[in-house]
Write a protein that holds these residues in place. Structure first.
Motif, PDB file in Angstrom:
ATOM      1  N   VAL A 100       0.830  -1.325   0.093  1.00  0.00           N
ATOM      2  CA  VAL A 100      -0.069  -0.063   0.013  1.00  0.00           C
ATOM      3  C   VAL A 100       0.783   1.406  -0.081  1.00  0.00           C
ATOM      4  O   VAL A 100       0.293   2.223  -0.472  1.00  0.00           O
ATOM      5  N   TRP A 101       2.000   1.306   0.581  1.00  0.00           N
ATOM      6  CA  TRP A 101       2.914   2.293   0.518  1.00  0.00           C
ATOM      7  C   TRP A 101       4.482   2.103   0.108  1.00  0.00           C
ATOM      8  O   TRP A 101       4.989   1.092   0.587  1.00  0.00           O
ATOM      9  N   ASP A 102       4.877   2.444  -1.183  1.00  0.00           N
ATOM     10  CA  ASP A 102       6.206   2.063  -1.617  1.00  0.00           C
ATOM     11  C   ASP A 102       7.267   2.645  -0.795  1.00  0.00           C
ATOM     12  O   ASP A 102       8.050   3.699  -1.273  1.00  0.00           O
ATOM     13  N   ASP A 103       7.352   2.312   0.439  1.00  0.00           N
ATOM     14  CA  ASP A 103       8.436   2.978   1.133  1.00  0.00           C
ATOM     15  C   ASP A 103       9.047   1.764   1.952  1.00  0.00           C
ATOM     16  O   ASP A 103       8.495   1.211   2.849  1.00  0.00           O
ATOM     17  N   PHE A 104      10.379   1.458   1.687  1.00  0.00           N
ATOM     18  CA  PHE A 104      11.092   0.380   2.313  1.00  0.00           C
ATOM     19  C   PHE A 104      10.988   0.480   4.060  1.00  0.00           C
ATOM     20  O   PHE A 104      10.836  -0.528   4.727  1.00  0.00           O
ATOM     21  N   SER A 105      11.453   1.940   4.388  1.00  0.00           N
ATOM     22  CA  SER A 105      11.720   2.014   5.908  1.00  0.00           C
ATOM     23  C   SER A 105      10.466   1.962   6.580  1.00  0.00           C
ATOM     24  O   SER A 105      10.349   1.396   7.646  1.00  0.00           O
ATOM     25  N   TRP A 153       0.716   3.518  -3.111  1.00  0.00           N
ATOM     26  CA  TRP A 153       1.114   4.807  -3.116  1.00  0.00           C
ATOM     27  C   TRP A 153       2.552   5.239  -2.839  1.00  0.00           C
ATOM     28  O   TRP A 153       3.050   4.449  -2.277  1.00  0.00           O
ATOM     29  N   SER A 154       2.778   6.233  -3.339  1.00  0.00           N
ATOM     30  CA  SER A 154       4.316   6.516  -3.428  1.00  0.00           C
ATOM     31  C   SER A 154       4.518   7.893  -2.946  1.00  0.00           C
ATOM     32  O   SER A 154       3.627   8.926  -3.618  1.00  0.00           O
ATOM     33  N   THR A 155       5.596   8.321  -2.223  1.00  0.00           N
ATOM     34  CA  THR A 155       5.690   9.704  -1.842  1.00  0.00           C
ATOM     35  C   THR A 155       7.063  10.220  -2.979  1.00  0.00           C
ATOM     36  O   THR A 155       7.359  11.064  -2.482  1.00  0.00           O
ATOM     37  N   ASP A 156       7.195   9.282  -3.897  1.00  0.00           N
ATOM     38  CA  ASP A 156       8.332   9.865  -4.724  1.00  0.00           C
ATOM     39  C   ASP A 156       7.820  10.748  -5.801  1.00  0.00           C
ATOM     40  O   ASP A 156       6.798  10.384  -6.282  1.00  0.00           O
ATOM     41  N   PRO A 157       8.331  11.973  -5.975  1.00  0.00           N
ATOM     42  CA  PRO A 157       7.530  12.876  -6.737  1.00  0.00           C
ATOM     43  C   PRO A 157       8.158  12.210  -8.174  1.00  0.00           C
ATOM     44  O   PRO A 157       7.324  12.906  -9.039  1.00  0.00           O
ATOM     45  N   GLU A 158       8.920  11.613  -8.481  1.00  0.00           N
ATOM     46  CA  GLU A 158       8.982  11.101  -9.896  1.00  0.00           C
ATOM     47  C   GLU A 158       8.269   9.796 -10.192  1.00  0.00           C
ATOM     48  O   GLU A 158       8.258   9.235 -11.252  1.00  0.00           O
ATOM     49  N   ALA A 159       7.396   9.407  -9.075  1.00  0.00           N
ATOM     50  CA  ALA A 159       6.585   8.180  -9.441  1.00  0.00           C
ATOM     51  C   ALA A 159       5.536   8.485 -10.599  1.00  0.00           C
ATOM     52  O   ALA A 159       4.999   9.648 -10.496  1.00  0.00           O
ATOM     53  N   ASP A 160       5.075   7.411 -11.269  1.00  0.00           N
ATOM     54  CA  ASP A 160       4.319   7.540 -12.378  1.00  0.00           C
ATOM     55  C   ASP A 160       2.598   8.069 -11.716  1.00  0.00           C
ATOM     56  O   ASP A 160       1.986   8.779 -12.420  1.00  0.00           O
ATOM     57  N   GLN A 161       2.503   7.749 -10.520  1.00  0.00           N
ATOM     58  CA  GLN A 161       1.189   8.210 -10.071  1.00  0.00           C
ATOM     59  C   GLN A 161       0.933   9.789  -9.876  1.00  0.00           C
ATOM     60  O   GLN A 161      -0.123  10.467  -9.996  1.00  0.00           O
TER      61      GLN A 161
END
Length: 177
Positions: free
Chosen positions: A66-71, A150-158
């Protein structure tokens, strides 16, 4: 997932099965039913569904879906194990603090699951509040489809417009050739 103060709520109850405490049985019951719900959610996301029952790995994958964040996924997995330990009666301030962290992350994950599996927010609140029921409801409901984390990466496709995504795909194809 296990609820804060589970042991304190059931500590005065009678022991069953030759000394097993009720709080331990409630914690196992909750984890089993959440695992069953995650089993079906993992299937919808094309992950190995058996991993839903593995300690540490099951919560890690569920959060990572649900959230693409490893940490944050690692923190959730570790705090889930410590919340289970807190629920069965280990009274340590650090363990209880991680149970509180898990409580917050559990609700965050429940609401993000609604976004990632395109579900109704009411089911998300059931998933967060009555985890043993909500996770099975979320996993077995046939209309819910997994669309990605969901991704917090600004470069993510979403986070890109349709035009920018198309441009990125063309650029990637050109690089591969």
């Amino acid at each position: 997932m296990f609820g804060l103060g589970l042991y304190n709520a059931y500590a005065g109850q009678i022991d069953v099965l030759g000394g097993t405490e009720v709080a331990f049985l409630v914690a196992l019951f909750t984890r089993l039913f959440v695992g069953i719900g995650w089993y079906f959610l993992f299937k919808k996301a094309d992950k190995n569904p058996v991993l839903a029952f593995v300690p540490l790995l099951g919560p890690y994958i569920a959060f990572r879906l649900v959230w693409d964040d490893f940490s944050m996924s690692c923190i959730f997995a570790g705090s889930t194990l410590l919340a289970f330990i807190d629920a069965v009666g280990v009274q340590q301030p650090v363990i209880h603090a991680f149970a509180i962290v898990n409580f917050v992350l559990w609700w965050f994950m429940a609401l993000l699951t609604c976004h990632c599996y395109q579900t109704n927010m009411i089911v998300g609140f059931l998933y967060g509040g009555i985890s043993w029921f909500g996770s099975i409801l979320m996993g077995l409901w046939p209309a819910y489809n997994y669309k990605g984390p969901w991704s917090t990466d600004p470069e993510a496709d979403q986070n890109l417009s349709a035009k920018e995504r198309k441009k990125r795909r063309k650029k990637d194809k050109a690089k591969k050739k």
